[in-house]
Motif scaffolding. Structure first.
Motif, PDB file in Angstrom:
ATOM      1  N   ASP A 103       0.873  -1.167   0.000  1.00  7.70           N
ATOM      2  CA  ASP A 103       0.000   0.000   0.000  1.00  7.70           C
ATOM      3  C   ASP A 103       0.913   1.221   0.000  1.00  7.70           C
ATOM      4  OD1 ASP A 103      -2.177  -1.646   0.159  1.00  7.70           O
ATOM      5  OD2 ASP A 103      -2.594  -1.252   2.274  1.00  7.70           O
ATOM      6  N   CYS A 104       0.587   2.229  -0.816  1.00  7.15           N
ATOM      7  CA  CYS A 104       1.454   3.394  -0.906  1.00  7.15           C
ATOM      8  C   CYS A 104       0.665   4.613  -1.370  1.00  7.15           C
ATOM      9  CB  CYS A 104       2.616   3.120  -1.856  1.00  7.15           C
ATOM     10  SG  CYS A 104       2.112   2.676  -3.525  1.00  7.15           S
ATOM     11  N   ALA A 105       1.279   5.782  -1.217  1.00  5.61           N
ATOM     12  CA  ALA A 105       0.648   7.028  -1.634  1.00  5.61           C
ATOM     13  C   ALA A 105       0.899   7.328  -3.115  1.00  5.61           C
ATOM     14  CB  ALA A 105       1.167   8.184  -0.781  1.00  5.61           C
ATOM     15  N   ASP A 106       2.026   6.831  -3.656  1.00 10.23           N
ATOM     16  CA  ASP A 106       2.417   7.169  -5.022  1.00 10.23           C
ATOM     17  C   ASP A 106       2.980   5.947  -5.752  1.00 10.23           C
ATOM     18  OD1 ASP A 106       3.366   8.284  -7.358  1.00 10.23           O
ATOM     19  OD2 ASP A 106       4.431   9.922  -6.376  1.00 10.23           O
ATOM     20  N   PRO A 107       2.104   5.110  -6.340  1.00  5.58           N
ATOM     21  CA  PRO A 107       2.570   3.907  -7.022  1.00  5.58           C
ATOM     22  C   PRO A 107       3.558   4.178  -8.161  1.00  5.58           C
ATOM     23  CG  PRO A 107       0.193   3.831  -6.754  1.00  5.58           C
ATOM     24  CD  PRO A 107       0.641   5.199  -6.351  1.00  5.58           C
ATOM     25  N   LYS A 108       3.382   5.266  -8.906  1.00  8.22           N
ATOM     26  CA  LYS A 108       4.282   5.561 -10.021  1.00  8.22           C
ATOM     27  C   LYS A 108       5.707   5.810  -9.525  1.00  8.22           C
ATOM     28  CE  LYS A 108       0.840   7.242 -13.217  1.00  8.22           C
ATOM     29  NZ  LYS A 108       0.371   8.328 -14.040  1.00  8.22           N
ATOM     30  N   ARG A 109       5.837   6.564  -8.463  1.00  5.44           N
ATOM     31  CA  ARG A 109       7.169   6.852  -7.917  1.00  5.44           C
ATOM     32  C   ARG A 109       7.830   5.580  -7.395  1.00  5.44           C
ATOM     33  NH1 ARG A 109       7.499  10.402  -2.861  1.00  5.44           N
ATOM     34  NH2 ARG A 109       8.566   8.694  -1.877  1.00  5.44           N
ATOM     35  N   LEU A 110       7.070   4.764  -6.651  1.00  7.81           N
ATOM     36  CA  LEU A 110       7.635   3.520  -6.137  1.00  7.81           C
ATOM     37  C   LEU A 110       7.928   2.532  -7.261  1.00  7.81           C
ATOM     38  CD1 LEU A 110       5.748   2.765  -2.817  1.00  7.81           C
ATOM     39  CD2 LEU A 110       8.077   3.546  -3.139  1.00  7.81           C
ATOM     40  N   ALA A 113      10.840 -15.934 -12.279  1.00  9.61           N
ATOM     41  CA  ALA A 113      12.150 -15.719 -11.652  1.00  9.61           C
ATOM     42  C   ALA A 113      12.035 -15.034 -10.291  1.00  9.61           C
ATOM     43  CB  ALA A 113      13.048 -14.901 -12.575  1.00  9.61           C
ATOM     44  N   GLY A 114      10.840 -14.724  -9.869  1.00  5.25           N
ATOM     45  CA  GLY A 114      10.628 -14.079  -8.574  1.00  5.25           C
ATOM     46  C   GLY A 114       9.170 -13.714  -8.420  1.00  5.25           C
ATOM     47  N   PRO A 115       8.783 -13.250  -7.237  1.00  2.95           N
ATOM     48  CA  PRO A 115       7.384 -12.871  -7.021  1.00  2.95           C
ATOM     49  C   PRO A 115       7.047 -11.574  -7.751  1.00  2.95           C
ATOM     50  CG  PRO A 115       8.690 -12.276  -5.121  1.00  2.95           C
ATOM     51  CD  PRO A 115       9.600 -13.045  -6.052  1.00  2.95           C
ATOM     52  N   ARG A 116       5.791 -11.381  -8.000  1.00  2.00           N
ATOM     53  CA  ARG A 116       5.320 -10.116  -8.562  1.00  2.00           C
ATOM     54  C   ARG A 116       5.188  -9.108  -7.429  1.00  2.00           C
ATOM     55  NH1 ARG A 116       0.745 -12.432 -12.705  1.00  2.00           N
ATOM     56  NH2 ARG A 116       2.237 -13.437 -14.100  1.00  2.00           N
ATOM     57  N   LEU A 117       5.325  -7.850  -7.760  1.00  2.00           N
ATOM     58  CA  LEU A 117       5.206  -6.773  -6.785  1.00  2.00           C
ATOM     59  C   LEU A 117       4.076  -5.859  -7.220  1.00  2.00           C
ATOM     60  CD1 LEU A 117       6.319  -5.330  -4.269  1.00  2.00           C
ATOM     61  CD2 LEU A 117       7.881  -4.110  -5.790  1.00  2.00           C
ATOM     62  N   ALA A 118       3.027  -5.770  -6.399  1.00  2.00           N
ATOM     63  CA  ALA A 118       1.880  -4.916  -6.688  1.00  2.00           C
ATOM     64  C   ALA A 118       1.962  -3.668  -5.822  1.00  2.00           C
ATOM     65  CB  ALA A 118       0.584  -5.667  -6.403  1.00  2.00           C
ATOM     66  N   LEU A 119       1.842  -2.519  -6.441  1.00  4.34           N
ATOM     67  CA  LEU A 119       1.856  -1.233  -5.743  1.00  4.34           C
ATOM     68  C   LEU A 119       0.457  -0.651  -5.835  1.00  4.34           C
ATOM     69  CD1 LEU A 119       5.171  -0.046  -7.359  1.00  4.34           C
ATOM     70  CD2 LEU A 119       4.889  -1.063  -5.099  1.00  4.34           C
TER      71      LEU A 119
END
Length: 79
Positions: free
Chosen positions: A18-25, A54-60
């Protein structure tokens, strides 16, 4: 939202932040992990390794409220 295809029977693991700015992260984590964008919408970006599996997915995921006391991370597994 556009979504990646998944092979039937393949395990799928993702970590959601969970985040305030997915594009920045997304810019940070894409470079740090050498991931690329798999799917996007106004409030959500899904990153994954260049080589599938090759690794887990990362959802922002954008959330309106600021972080209170703890970081919010959610691990999902689909088998």
């Amino acid at each position: 939202m556009t979504t990646p295809s998944q092979e039937p029977g393949a395990a799928n693991i993702s970590i959601t932040l969970d985040c305030a700015d997915p594009k920045r992260l997304s810019a940070f984590w894409s470079e740090a992990l050498r991931y690329h964008e798999l799917a996007t919408s106004d409030n959500f970006i899904l990153l994954g390794p260049i080589r599938e599996g090759a690794g887990p997915r990362l959802a922002l995921q954008k959330v309106p409220e600021p972080r209170a006391l703890k970081n919010r991370i959610d691990r999902k597994s689909v088998v």
